[in-house]
Motif scaffolding. Structure first.
Motif, PDB file in Angstrom:
ATOM      1  N   GLY A   1      -2.099  -2.279  -9.663  1.00 44.90           N
ATOM      2  CA  GLY A   1      -2.418  -3.649 -10.037  1.00 44.90           C
ATOM      3  C   GLY A   1      -1.282  -4.606  -9.781  1.00 44.90           C
ATOM      4  O   GLY A   1      -0.306  -4.290  -9.076  1.00 44.90           O
ATOM      5  N   LYS A   2      -1.400  -5.828 -10.336  1.00 49.26           N
ATOM      6  CA  LYS A   2      -0.416  -6.901 -10.210  1.00 49.26           C
ATOM      7  C   LYS A   2      -0.296  -7.393  -8.774  1.00 49.26           C
ATOM      8  O   LYS A   2       0.203  -6.698  -7.886  1.00 49.26           O
ATOM      9  CB  LYS A   2       0.960  -6.435 -10.702  1.00 49.26           C
ATOM     10  N   LEU A   3      -0.754  -8.611  -8.558  1.00 45.84           N
ATOM     11  CA  LEU A   3      -0.579  -9.250  -7.259  1.00 45.84           C
ATOM     12  C   LEU A   3       0.898  -9.493  -7.006  1.00 45.84           C
ATOM     13  O   LEU A   3       1.680  -9.656  -7.945  1.00 45.84           O
ATOM     14  CB  LEU A   3      -1.336 -10.581  -7.235  1.00 45.84           C
ATOM     15  N   PRO A   4       1.333  -9.531  -5.732  1.00 47.54           N
ATOM     16  CA  PRO A   4       2.750  -9.801  -5.439  1.00 47.54           C
ATOM     17  C   PRO A   4       3.208 -11.099  -6.071  1.00 47.54           C
ATOM     18  O   PRO A   4       2.486 -12.101  -6.084  1.00 47.54           O
ATOM     19  CB  PRO A   4       2.770  -9.874  -3.908  1.00 47.54           C
ATOM     20  N   ALA A   5       4.441 -11.079  -6.597  1.00 51.16           N
ATOM     21  CA  ALA A   5       4.964 -12.243  -7.312  1.00 51.16           C
ATOM     22  C   ALA A   5       5.135 -13.457  -6.407  1.00 51.16           C
ATOM     23  O   ALA A   5       5.151 -14.592  -6.884  1.00 51.16           O
ATOM     24  CB  ALA A   5       6.307 -11.881  -7.960  1.00 51.16           C
ATOM     25  N   GLU A   6       5.265 -13.238  -5.071  1.00 54.99           N
ATOM     26  CA  GLU A   6       5.473 -14.367  -4.160  1.00 54.99           C
ATOM     27  C   GLU A   6       4.216 -15.228  -3.988  1.00 54.99           C
ATOM     28  O   GLU A   6       4.296 -16.357  -3.509  1.00 54.99           O
ATOM     29  CB  GLU A   6       5.896 -13.854  -2.776  1.00 54.99           C
ATOM     30  N   LEU A   7       3.061 -14.690  -4.364  1.00 56.52           N
ATOM     31  CA  LEU A   7       1.812 -15.411  -4.144  1.00 56.52           C
ATOM     32  C   LEU A   7       1.632 -16.523  -5.174  1.00 56.52           C
ATOM     33  O   LEU A   7       1.935 -16.354  -6.356  1.00 56.52           O
ATOM     34  CB  LEU A   7       0.624 -14.457  -4.220  1.00 56.52           C
ATOM     35  N   GLU A   8       1.138 -17.644  -4.697  1.00 55.28           N
ATOM     36  CA  GLU A   8       0.803 -18.763  -5.566  1.00 55.28           C
ATOM     37  C   GLU A   8      -0.583 -19.275  -5.199  1.00 55.28           C
ATOM     38  O   GLU A   8      -0.969 -19.255  -4.024  1.00 55.28           O
ATOM     39  CB  GLU A   8       1.831 -19.894  -5.426  1.00 55.28           C
TER      40      GLU A   8
ATOM     41  N   SER B   1      -2.023 -20.304  -1.686  1.00 60.56           N
ATOM     42  CA  SER B   1      -1.349 -21.436  -1.038  1.00 60.56           C
ATOM     43  C   SER B   1      -0.369 -20.938   0.015  1.00 60.56           C
ATOM     44  O   SER B   1       0.046 -19.762   0.017  1.00 60.56           O
ATOM     45  CB  SER B   1      -0.611 -22.279  -2.080  1.00 60.56           C
ATOM     46  N   LEU B   2      -0.024 -21.823   0.932  1.00 62.52           N
ATOM     47  CA  LEU B   2       0.943 -21.505   1.985  1.00 62.52           C
ATOM     48  C   LEU B   2       2.305 -21.222   1.354  1.00 62.52           C
ATOM     49  O   LEU B   2       2.618 -21.733   0.282  1.00 62.52           O
ATOM     50  CB  LEU B   2       1.035 -22.679   2.955  1.00 62.52           C
ATOM     51  N   PRO B   3       3.146 -20.384   2.008  1.00 60.07           N
ATOM     52  CA  PRO B   3       3.034 -19.901   3.392  1.00 60.07           C
ATOM     53  C   PRO B   3       2.157 -18.668   3.586  1.00 60.07           C
ATOM     54  O   PRO B   3       2.063 -18.181   4.709  1.00 60.07           O
ATOM     55  CB  PRO B   3       4.486 -19.564   3.741  1.00 60.07           C
ATOM     56  N   TYR B   4       1.547 -18.117   2.522  1.00 57.04           N
ATOM     57  CA  TYR B   4       0.727 -16.926   2.686  1.00 57.04           C
ATOM     58  C   TYR B   4      -0.744 -17.319   2.804  1.00 57.04           C
ATOM     59  O   TYR B   4      -1.190 -18.302   2.220  1.00 57.04           O
ATOM     60  CB  TYR B   4       0.921 -15.968   1.511  1.00 57.04           C
ATOM     61  N   SER B   5      -1.478 -16.518   3.555  1.00 52.86           N
ATOM     62  CA  SER B   5      -2.904 -16.789   3.768  1.00 52.86           C
ATOM     63  C   SER B   5      -3.727 -16.160   2.659  1.00 52.86           C
ATOM     64  O   SER B   5      -3.209 -15.401   1.829  1.00 52.86           O
ATOM     65  CB  SER B   5      -3.342 -16.221   5.119  1.00 52.86           C
ATOM     66  N   ASN B   6      -5.010 -16.470   2.641  1.00 56.91           N
ATOM     67  CA  ASN B   6      -5.915 -15.820   1.697  1.00 56.91           C
ATOM     68  C   ASN B   6      -6.008 -14.326   2.009  1.00 56.91           C
ATOM     69  O   ASN B   6      -5.605 -13.877   3.091  1.00 56.91           O
ATOM     70  CB  ASN B   6      -7.295 -16.456   1.746  1.00 56.91           C
ATOM     71  N   ALA B   7      -6.553 -13.588   1.075  1.00 57.12           N
ATOM     72  CA  ALA B   7      -6.587 -12.133   1.207  1.00 57.12           C
ATOM     73  C   ALA B   7      -7.380 -11.710   2.446  1.00 57.12           C
ATOM     74  O   ALA B   7      -8.485 -12.191   2.690  1.00 57.12           O
ATOM     75  CB  ALA B   7      -7.203 -11.509  -0.042  1.00 57.12           C
ATOM     76  N   ILE B   8      -6.773 -10.822   3.222  1.00 57.90           N
ATOM     77  CA  ILE B   8      -7.447 -10.203   4.364  1.00 57.90           C
ATOM     78  C   ILE B   8      -7.799  -8.772   3.947  1.00 57.90           C
ATOM     79  O   ILE B   8      -6.917  -7.941   3.736  1.00 57.90           O
ATOM     80  CB  ILE B   8      -6.547 -10.205   5.613  1.00 57.90           C
TER      81      ILE B   8
END
Length: 496
Positions: free
Chosen positions: A107-114, A191-198
C-alpha cells in the motif's frame, strides 16, 4: 483424482491473485517535459508582446534610436529565456522517462505524488483527499484471499463442505474490491510532473482472471457453494428492487435542501415538517384521498376480477356460434391504447350524467380484455372439463359450479390479476382527473399531483411523503395476497 486436481487448481489460482497484489500494478511516469509547458507558454507570450511593442515603435517613428535599441535587447533577452526552456524540454523529452511504481500491497502511494487540486475542487466529493480507506480496502482484499485459501485447506477436499461456501463468499467480495481498487487508481488526478496512473494490464488481467476462474470452478463443481451463490444473487437482486422504495421512504423524512444535496440511506428528522407542509400549506387530506382511492380501487378490482373470470370461463367451457370471432374482438381491444379512447369515454360518461361519480371509474372495469385473456390461458393449463360435468351430474347449476368449483381453482390467477388491477386503479391519474372535479372526490394521485411546487420553491420532502403514503397501501395489499400467487400458481385443478 479429478476432484483433487480441481481442488489444488482453485487454491493455486487464488494464491496467484494474491501474489499479483504485491507486484507493480501501476506506474506514474515522470512527465517533466509537459510540466515545463506552462513556463514555455508564458515565455513565448513575453517574447510576442516585446516584439509587438518593438514593431509598433518602429512603425510609429516616435521613439528615439536608443529606445528602439533597448527594446531590441529586451526582445533578445526574452527570446534567450524561451530558447533555454525549449532546450531543457527537448533534453527532458529525449531522456528515458523515469517514473514511480505502485503495488496494491503493502500500500501507500509514493510520497512524491500530488493530486491536481483544480480537478479535485471541480469534481466535488468524487476525489476524496483521504486515501486511508483505499489502503484499508487493499488489506481487506488480501485478508479475504488468505481466508479463502485457509477455508479451502480446511475443507479437506470434501465435495460438500461449508468451508467451500465461506471461501466463495471471500472470493466474491475480494473480486469486487480488486475491481474497485483498479478503477480508483485510473481515476486519480495526479498533478505534474508525474502523469496519471498507467495500469499494468497483464498483471491486472492475471490478478482478476485467476480469481474469477477459481471462483467459477469451485462454485460450479461444489453443490453447496453453487446453491449459496444463487441465494446471494437472489438476495442482491431483491435488495436492488427494494432500494428505490427505501430511498422514497428516506426522502419523505428529509427536507428539500437535504434531498438536493444527494442520496442518503439514513432517515432524517423532517417527517413532521413535511407532514405539516402537506396538511396546512398544500391541503393534502390523506384520509379523504385514501377513502376515495380505496372505493374506486376495490370496486373496480372486484368487478374486473369477477366478471373477467366469468367471461374466461364462458369462453373455455361453452361452444357457441361466433365464439372465435368474439374472442378476436377481445384480442383486438387489448391492442387499443386507453388514451386513444379517452375523449370518447369522457363524452359517453358526460351524456350519461356520470361525471363526478365513482361509478364511472368502477363499472367500466368490467370490460378488462387483458384480464380475460390471462384467465383463459390459466384455465387452459389448470382446468379439466370433467369437473364441470361432474357438477352437472350432481345437479348443480351453472352459476353454482362456477362459484364453488371454478373460482377456487382460479384463486392464484385472481390474486395475481387482482394485485395488478389494484395497482393500476390506485395509481390511475388521467381518468379521475377527467371525470372528477369536486375537491371532496379527489384521489390520492390527484392530491399528490397538487404537491408540485409553486413559483417560489418546491417542497421535495412533502412530495416524497405523499408518494410514500400513496404506495404504502399497495405494498400492504401485495404482501397480503402474494402467498396465494406463490402457493398455487403451478397447481392444477385435477391431480393425476
Amino acid at each position: 483424482m479429478k476432484n483433487k486436481a480441481v481442488y489444488f487448481l482453485v487454491i493455486a489460482l487464488t494464491l496467484l491473485s494474491l501474489v499479483c497484489m504485491f507486484l507493480p500494478i501501476a506506474s506514474f511516469q515522470d512527465n517533466s517535459a509537459n510540466s515545463m509547458q506552462e513556463d514555455i507558454d508564458k515565455a513565448q507570450d513575453k517574447v510576442d508582446r516585446a516584439q509587438e511593442k518593438l514593431d509598433r515603435w518602429i512603425a510609429e517613428g516616435k521613439k528615439s534610436a536608443d529606445d528602439i535599441e533597448k527594446q531590441r535587447g529586451q526582445v533578445a533577452k526574452e527570446q534567450a529565456k524561451l530558447d533555454a526552456l525549449l532546450a531543457e524540454q527537448a533534453s527532458a523529452t529525449g531522456e528515458e522517462a523515469s517514473g514511480l511504481s505502485y503495488s496494491l500491497l503493502p500500500g501507500k502511494l509514493p510520497a512524491e505524488l500530488e493530486l491536481d487540486m483544480k480537478v479535485v475542487h471541480a469534481g466535488g466529493d468524487i476525489y476524496p483527499l483521504d486515501f486511508s480507506p483505499f489502503y484499508v480496502l487493499a488489506w481487506i482484499a488480501c485478508g479475504l484471499l488468505v481466508a479463502a485459501i485457509a477455508f479451502f485447506l480446511a475443507s479437506g477436499n470434501k465435495l460438500v463442505s461449508k468451508f467451500y461456501t465461506f471461501a466463495s463468499f471471500c472470493q466474491l467480495i475480494a473480486i469486487i474490491i480488486q475491481v474497485y481498487l483498479v478503477l480508483r487508481l485510473t481515476n486519480m488526478p495526479i498533478s505534474l510532473p508525474y502523469s496519471n496512473a498507467i495500469i499494468n494490464i497483464p498483471i491486472v488481467w492475471i490478478m482478476l482472471l485467476s480469481l474469477l476462474i477459481s471462483f467459477a470452478i469451485h462454485i460450479t463443481m461444489i453443490r453447496n457453494s453453487k446453491r449459496s451463490m444463487i441465494y446471494v444473487f437472489c438476495t442482491f437482486m431483491s435488495l436492488m428492487a427494494l432500494f428505490p422504495f427505501w430511498i422514497m421512504i428516506v426522502n419523505a423524512t428529509r427536507n428539500s435542501q437535504q434531498i438536493q444535496q444527494g442520496v442518503s440511506l439514513i432517515p432524517s428528522t423532517f417527517l413532521s415538517h413535511n407532514m405539516d407542509v402537506i396538511n396546512k400549506t398544500k391541503n393534502f387530506n390523506v384520509l379523504m384521498g385514501m377513502k376515495n382511492s380505496a372505493i374506486i380501487a376495490v370496486g373496480s378490482t372486484l368487478c374486473s376480477v369477477f366478471f373477467s373470470a366469468l367471461t374466461a370461463y364462458g369462453f373455455e367451457v361453452y361452444n357457441f356460434k361466433g365464439k372465435n370471432a368474439l374472442w378476436a374482438v377481445v384480442m383486438a381491444i387489448i391492442m387499443i391504447p386507453g388514451t386513444l379512447t379517452g375523449t370518447g369515454f369522457y363524452m359517453f360518461m358526460y351524456k350519461l350524467g356520470l361525471t363526478n361519480n365513482f361509478l364511472a371509474l368502477i363499472i367500466p372495469s368490467i370490460a378488462a380484455a387483458a384480464t380475460v385473456f390471462f384467465f383463459r390461458q390459466y384455465l387452459q393449463a389448470n382446468f379439466q372439463i370433467s369437473l364441470v360435468e361432474a357438477g352437472r351430474i350432481d345437479g348443480a347449476g351453472e352459476l353454482r359450479i362456477f362459484l364453488t368449483i371454478i373460482l377456487p381453482i382460479m384463486v392464484p390467477a385472481m390474486a395475481t390479476m387482482g394485485i395488478m388491477a389494484m395497482i393500476g386503479s390506485w395509481n390511475n391519474l388521467l381518468t379521475p382527473m377527467m371525470l372528477l372535479s369536486k375537491v371532496e372526490m379527489k384521489t390520492l394521485p390527484m392530491l399528490v399531483n397538487n404537491l408540485r411546487g409553486d413559483i417560489y420553491r418546491t417542497e421535495f420532502g412533502s412530495i416524497y411523503l405523499g408518494l410514500t403514503m400513496t404506495a404504502m397501501p399497495l405494498i400492504i395489499v401485495y404482501f397480503a395476497f402474494s402467498k396465494y400467487i406463490i402457493a398455487g400458481v403451478a397447481l392444477g385443478g385435477v391431480k393425476e
